[in-house]
Design a protein around this motif. Structure first.
Motif, mmCIF file in Angstrom:
data_model
loop_
_atom_site.group_PDB
_atom_site.id
_atom_site.type_symbol
_atom_site.label_atom_id
_atom_site.label_comp_id
_atom_site.label_asym_id
_atom_site.label_seq_id
_atom_site.Cartn_x
_atom_site.Cartn_y
_atom_site.Cartn_z
ATOM 1 N N LYS A 166 21.316 -18.465 -15.955
ATOM 2 C CA LYS A 166 21.147 -17.408 -14.961
ATOM 3 C C LYS A 166 21.714 -16.081 -15.467
ATOM 4 O O LYS A 166 21.111 -15.027 -15.292
ATOM 5 C CB LYS A 166 21.799 -17.803 -13.640
ATOM 6 N N ASP A 209 15.734 -7.413 -5.685
ATOM 7 C CA ASP A 209 15.964 -8.572 -4.817
ATOM 8 C C ASP A 209 16.021 -9.870 -5.625
ATOM 9 O O ASP A 209 16.824 -10.760 -5.333
ATOM 10 C CB ASP A 209 14.888 -8.670 -3.736
ATOM 11 N N GLU A 210 15.187 -9.977 -6.648
ATOM 12 C CA GLU A 210 15.220 -11.174 -7.500
ATOM 13 C C GLU A 210 16.537 -11.247 -8.277
ATOM 14 O O GLU A 210 17.103 -12.331 -8.448
ATOM 15 C CB GLU A 210 14.028 -11.183 -8.460
ATOM 16 N N ARG A 269 19.350 -9.984 -7.212
ATOM 17 C CA ARG A 269 20.359 -10.364 -6.209
ATOM 18 C C ARG A 269 20.325 -11.870 -5.949
ATOM 19 O O ARG A 269 21.369 -12.492 -5.745
ATOM 20 C CB ARG A 269 20.141 -9.577 -4.921
ATOM 21 N N GLU A 270 19.137 -12.474 -5.964
ATOM 22 C CA GLU A 270 19.029 -13.933 -5.802
ATOM 23 C C GLU A 270 19.682 -14.658 -6.977
ATOM 24 O O GLU A 270 20.375 -15.656 -6.784
ATOM 25 C CB GLU A 270 17.568 -14.348 -5.687
ATOM 26 N N ALA A 329 23.349 -14.405 -6.502
ATOM 27 C CA ALA A 329 23.795 -15.334 -5.456
ATOM 28 C C ALA A 329 23.885 -16.753 -6.016
ATOM 29 O O ALA A 329 24.821 -17.499 -5.702
ATOM 30 C CB ALA A 329 22.848 -15.289 -4.256
ATOM 31 N N GLY A 330 22.934 -17.120 -6.854
ATOM 32 C CA GLY A 330 22.977 -18.427 -7.506
ATOM 33 C C GLY A 330 24.176 -18.555 -8.424
ATOM 34 O O GLY A 330 24.838 -19.603 -8.471
#
Length: 120
Positions: A77, A96-97, A99-100, A103-104
């Motif tokens: 990641k 946004d991707e 940020r995902e 978050a992961g």
């Protein structure tokens, strides 16, 4: 709990860490440092401002540290973020991707730190 049991619990690749660091004592030393070295926190902080330079530098550092420790999912990641912001590369992900992905990373990092604390 043994070091190998820790790796099973957190989804790490103990054999990879052993290939890189060569001695279990070094794996133990460096895995214990992960929760306090602050590099993942710096990456997550860079994600709040979406600063490209900081995202690249911190993601690259996280990628290296986690790859050496056999934390393959965290490393993958972080690598994806580092490549997204590597100077000269064209962006392929939306904010946004990213940020995902962050978050992961946060979720995996917290799981890993909880495991390390149990191990200690």
């Amino acid at each position: 709990m043994t070091l190998q049991e820790l790796y099973q619990m957190i989804g790490g690749d103990y054999d990879q860490a052993l290939r890189v660091l060569r001695v279990e004592k070094l794996i133990d030393k460096h895995i214990r440092k992960l929760p306090v070295n602050g590099v993942v926190e710096k990456l997550l902080e860079a994600g709040k401002t979406m600063d490209p330079t900081q995202l690249f530098e911190t993601a690259h550092a996280v990628k290296g540290i986690t790859a050496n420790l056999g934390l393959t999912e965290l490393s993958a990641k972080a690598s994806e973020i580092a490549e997204e912001y590597r100077p000269g590369n064209e962006r392929t992900h939306t904010d946004d991707e990213i940020r995902e992905l962050l978050a992961g990373i946060s979720s995996l990092y917290h799981k890993t730190c909880e495991g390390i604390h149990q191990y200690e």
